[in-house]
Scaffold this motif. Structure first.
Motif, PDB file in Angstrom:
ATOM      1  N   HIS A  13      38.688  45.277  35.294  1.00 15.01           N
ATOM      2  CA  HIS A  13      38.085  44.381  34.313  1.00 15.01           C
ATOM      3  C   HIS A  13      36.900  43.630  34.906  1.00 15.01           C
ATOM      4  N   ASP A  14      36.989  43.273  36.189  1.00 12.71           N
ATOM      5  CA  ASP A  14      35.844  42.637  36.836  1.00 12.71           C
ATOM      6  C   ASP A  14      34.658  43.604  36.898  1.00 12.71           C
ATOM      7  N   LEU A  15      34.966  44.878  37.100  1.00 10.23           N
ATOM      8  CA  LEU A  15      33.920  45.898  37.131  1.00 10.23           C
ATOM      9  C   LEU A  15      33.236  46.027  35.771  1.00 10.23           C
ATOM     10  N   GLU A  48      33.031  43.705  33.454  1.00  6.44           N
ATOM     11  CA  GLU A  48      32.259  42.499  33.162  1.00  6.44           C
ATOM     12  C   GLU A  48      30.976  42.419  33.986  1.00  6.44           C
ATOM     13  N   SER A  49      30.880  43.208  35.043  1.00  4.46           N
ATOM     14  CA  SER A  49      29.668  43.169  35.866  1.00  4.46           C
ATOM     15  C   SER A  49      28.488  43.861  35.184  1.00  4.46           C
ATOM     16  N   ASN A  85      34.033  45.229  27.506  1.00  7.09           N
ATOM     17  CA  ASN A  85      33.646  44.006  28.198  1.00  7.09           C
ATOM     18  C   ASN A  85      33.143  42.970  27.196  1.00  7.09           C
ATOM     19  N   SER A 112      44.067  46.843  35.856  1.00 11.68           N
ATOM     20  CA  SER A 112      43.929  46.015  37.051  1.00 11.68           C
ATOM     21  C   SER A 112      42.788  45.019  36.885  1.00 11.68           C
ATOM     22  N   SER A 113      42.848  43.916  37.627  1.00 11.11           N
ATOM     23  CA  SER A 113      41.793  42.904  37.567  1.00 11.11           C
ATOM     24  C   SER A 113      40.480  43.454  38.106  1.00 11.11           C
ATOM     25  N   TYR A 114      40.545  44.352  39.086  1.00  7.81           N
ATOM     26  CA  TYR A 114      39.336  44.950  39.644  1.00  7.81           C
ATOM     27  C   TYR A 114      38.580  45.729  38.573  1.00  7.81           C
TER      28      TYR A 114
END
Length: 380
Positions: free
Chosen positions: A11-13, A15-16, A34, A7-9
């Motif tokens: 991957h965003d997590l 990258e954070s 990441n 999910s995009s969530y």
């Protein structure tokens, strides 16, 4: 979980995170990483996830087996891995320093993967290396200064010794030609006494500054202590019982240095006990030996009044002495010899009074060990 992982969530997590993050599955294969991890390791996320390249990436670490054990801890043994510090040969040709820490990924109480956090500590290592190089440079400069001062001291002592021999020799010759009631005899005796005292100072400075090569060999510390007691008694004109502790076998040490140290410590103990003019009838000096691993510990204690706080603070300072007539170089020379042997020498007060000197020498395991005796040996 796989749906969430794509999910995009998710991957965003990933990258954070400011540090590198790699997620491995139960087989140890990477299925998510990441951008920070990709930058740190020098591989794209696709390359990191390629099973054919995993062995080559791990091989870039200075300790591939340690990395393999780090991965095996959760995946094979079901426990969180201990943090691991590695050096990593980056594809760009530079060496990096990483700290790896792992967290278990659980689903329904079962481990399905491991999250690996990669922290770049390269600059910290470089800072430590620069600090270490600076300290080594300072140490080298200090050693050079010490060696220069030692050479200067020896040169000065040599220049003083030559005219001093002339002064002392001719003064003694003149004194021998004078009658006891001659008014000049007392003056000449004072000059001769001053010359002898200065000669003792020159001799002590030369001995303190002179560096000798170590000659380590197997020796019996108890025998050296007995001989040192005889030398200390002859030098001070004092005597006391010597109590030797249970033997610990042979030590590998420089016998001449160790004997010199023991002689100074025993002479100091005798003079301390004779502070009132003579050694009490029940006065005794104890020398105990012990081992802690390969190190040898020698403890010298006496039954005197013990040093006061002022004496302890300056005991190893050159020319400090509590005696009316003394050079004050015995203990400094003893500490110098201990340091030359790679050890240390300290002075203190015993729990029940008296002085206590502790000598610690590094060494090797004993070639042979004498049997332990329950009772100490007492020498008159």
């Amino acid at each position: 979980m796989l749906t969430f992982a794509h999910s995009s969530y998710f991957h965003d997590l990933l990258e954070s995170f400011s540090s590198g993050v790699v997620i491995c599955n139960i087989r140890g294969l990477v299925y998510a990483a990441n951008a920070a991890a990709s930058h740190l390791l020098g591989y794209t996320p696709a390359q990191l996830a390629d099973p054919a390249q995993s062995a080559g990436i791990i091989a870039r670490a200075d300790a591939p087996r340690a990395v393999a054990r780090f991965l095996a801890a959760p995946l094979k043994h079901g426990r969180k891995p201990d943090p691991l510090a590695i050096a990593y040969a980056h594809p760009d040709g530079r060496m990096r320093r990483f700290r790896l820490s792992g967290s278990l990924l659980l689903e329904n109480g079962k481990i399905f993967g491991i999250l690996i956090e990669i922290t770049d500590v390269t600059e910290i290592y470089r800072l430590h290396e620069r600090e270490r190089s600076m300290l080594l440079g300072i140490h080298a400069a200090q050693q050079e200064r010490i060696e220069s001062l030692s050479r200067f001291s020896l040169a000065v002592a040599h220049q003083i010794r030559n005219p001093l021999m002339v002064i002392g020799g001719f003064t003694g010759r003149l004194l021998r030609g004078k009658a006891d009631n001659d008014p000049e005899a007392e003056t000449l005796a004072m000059i001769l006494g001053g010359a002898k005292r200065l000669e003792a100072v020159v001799r002590a400075v030369s001995e303190y500054a002179r560096r000798r090569e170590l000659a380590p060999a197997m020796c019996d510390p108890a025998d050296l202590a007995a001989r040192a007691m005889e030398a200390a008694s002859q030098r001070t004109g004092l005597a006391a019982r010597l109590i030797l502790g249970p033997p610990v076998g042979l030590l590998r040490a420089d016998a001449a240095f160790l004997s010199e140290i023991l002689t100074e410590l025993l002479a100091n103990a005798l003079e301390s006990m004779a502070a009132a003019g003579s050694v009490p009838p029940d006065g005794a000096v104890s020398v105990a030996f012990a081992r802690q691993g390969a190190a040898a510990h020698v403890t010298v204690t006496d039954t005197g009044p013990g040093p006061d706080a002022t004496a302890l603070a300056f005991a190893f300072d050159p020319f400090f002495t509590t005696k009316a007539v003394g050079v004050g170089m015995g203990l400094p020379i003893a500490r110098r010899r201990a340091e030359d042997m790679g050890g240390r020498l300290d002075l203190g007060r015993g729990a029940s009074g008296g002085g206590t000197a502790r000598l610690v020498l590094p060494g090797e395991p004993p070639a042979e060990t004498a049997p332990n005796h329950p009772l100490p040996t007492i020498l008159p």
